[in-house]
Design an enzyme around this catalytic site. Structure first.
Site: not given
Ligand code: NAP
Length: 293
Positions: A171, A239
């Site tokens: 990844k 990151k």
């Molecule tokens: P996001 O929208 O920022 O969501 C992050 C999630 O993590 C939210 O549910 C958030 O909760 C939770 N979180 C944050 N801090 C936390 C903590 N201290 N304790 C517990 N939960 C916490 O991010 P995302 O885009 O969904 O990405 C999630 C993961 O998938 C990441 O590792 C990212 O690199 C990966 N990813 C993202 C994509 C993309 O296109 N977006 C694609 C592939 C992979 P709250 O709602 O409370 O903030």
């Protein structure tokens, strides 16, 4: 099968919605309770007040949070999954956290009788929504086969890439290539603008020519419009590129183009674009060139 889903952000909310539409008995938890309440308002899923309670009775626990410390906290911290789950439960971590964090967390879970696979995803929000993600899975064959029905409800292409941690390394390399491709695209748009080209024509040729890529499809128009509506946060891409460089360095491999991309992402984050889509890496490049598209 009973599934607990922890983390309802951009990706998690869409992935959990696909599980909810399938035949799984779903319980969700999110750090910000309002998001979990809103999710349960529109779906069959039950809401749990803690990860431990979400994991009670679950066969599989899926995590989709941001980084290693968060996964560790949600699985092993106070009120974490390990204090509520029954022995033999399978944790499927879809977050992108790097191989070292995965190995450390899995070892601590194994000591408590809990199995784990790493299953990071690629495809961004639109493919999370459609259930057509590509999911790269690391773990034993038995664990991966146990996770497969859950993964198939969220993704179209499920690839068992190797032992635990290899999903993460694949990844990170995938994302370093995507980010570097996006930075190259931004530089091409800037060079084209400097040369007085019709950028629509440039993009049309690149889309159907040898420069075609997912980044040209997804990021060329947002860059031209400076529309940084978030599909994938720039801070999260930073990151991933940082983790990729760490892993490449420990493997003894140079990755100088990814290192350049990291510097561009750092500059964009410093300009205040960390929460924006990573298409905003255009901004420091525009500033350096003294031109706006
Ligand atoms: P996001 O929208 O920022 O969501 C992050 C999630 O993590 C939210 O549910 C958030 O909760 C939770 N979180 C944050 N801090 C936390 C903590 N201290 N304790 C517990 N939960 C916490 O991010 P995302 O885009 O969904 O990405 C999630 C993961 O998938 C990441 O590792 C990212 O690199 C990966 N990813 C993202 C994509 C993309 O296109 N977006 C694609 C592939 C992979 P709250 O709602 O409370 O903030």
């Amino acid at each position: 099968m009973r599934v607990a889903f922890l983390g309802l952000g951009i990706m998690g909310s869409r992935m959990a919605a696909n599980l909810d539409r399938s035949d799984f008995e779903l319980t969700v938890w999110n750090r910000t309770t309002a998001k979990a309440q809103a999710f349960c308002g529109g779906h069959r899923a039950q809401r749990a007040p803690t990860p431990a309670q979400a994991a009670e009775g679950a066969d599989v626990v899926v995590t989709m949070v941001v980084d290693g410390p968060q996964v560790e906290h949600v699985l092993l911290g106070t009120d974490g999954v390990a204090s509520g789950a029954h022995e033999g439960v399978l944790c499927v971590d879809c977050s992108t956290i790097g191989a070292a964090a995965t190995q450390r967390i899995a070892a601590a879970l194994h000591r408590r009788g809990i199995r784990m696979v790493d299953a990071p995803v690629t495809g961004s929000a639109p493919r999370a929504q459609d259930g057509t993600l590509t999911i790269m899975v690391g773990g034993t064959t038995a664990d991966v086969e146990r996770a497969r029905p859950v993964l198939q409800a969220m993704g179209e292409t499920i690839i068992h890439v190797g032992p635990l941690g290899h999903g993460q390394t694949v990844k990170l390399l995938n994302n370093a290539v995507a980010a570097t491709n996006a930075a190259t695209l931004a530089q091409a748009l800037i060079a084209g603008a400097r040369a007085g080209l019709d950028l629509e024509a440039l993009v049309a040729v690149m889309r159907s020519g040898s420069a075609a890529s997912t980044m040209v499809e997804l990021k060329a128009e947002p860059m031209r419009k400076h529309d940084y509506s978030t599909l994938f946060k720039l801070d999260h891409m930073l990151k991933d590129v940082r983790l990729c460089l760490e892993e490449s360095e420990s493997a003894g491999a140079a990755f100088p183009y990814a290192a350049l991309t990291r510097e561009t992402l750092v500059a964009a984050a410093t300009m205040g674009h960390g929460e924006d889509d990573f298409a905003a890496l255009l901004e420091p490049l525009e500033r350096g060139a003294g031109i706006k598209l």
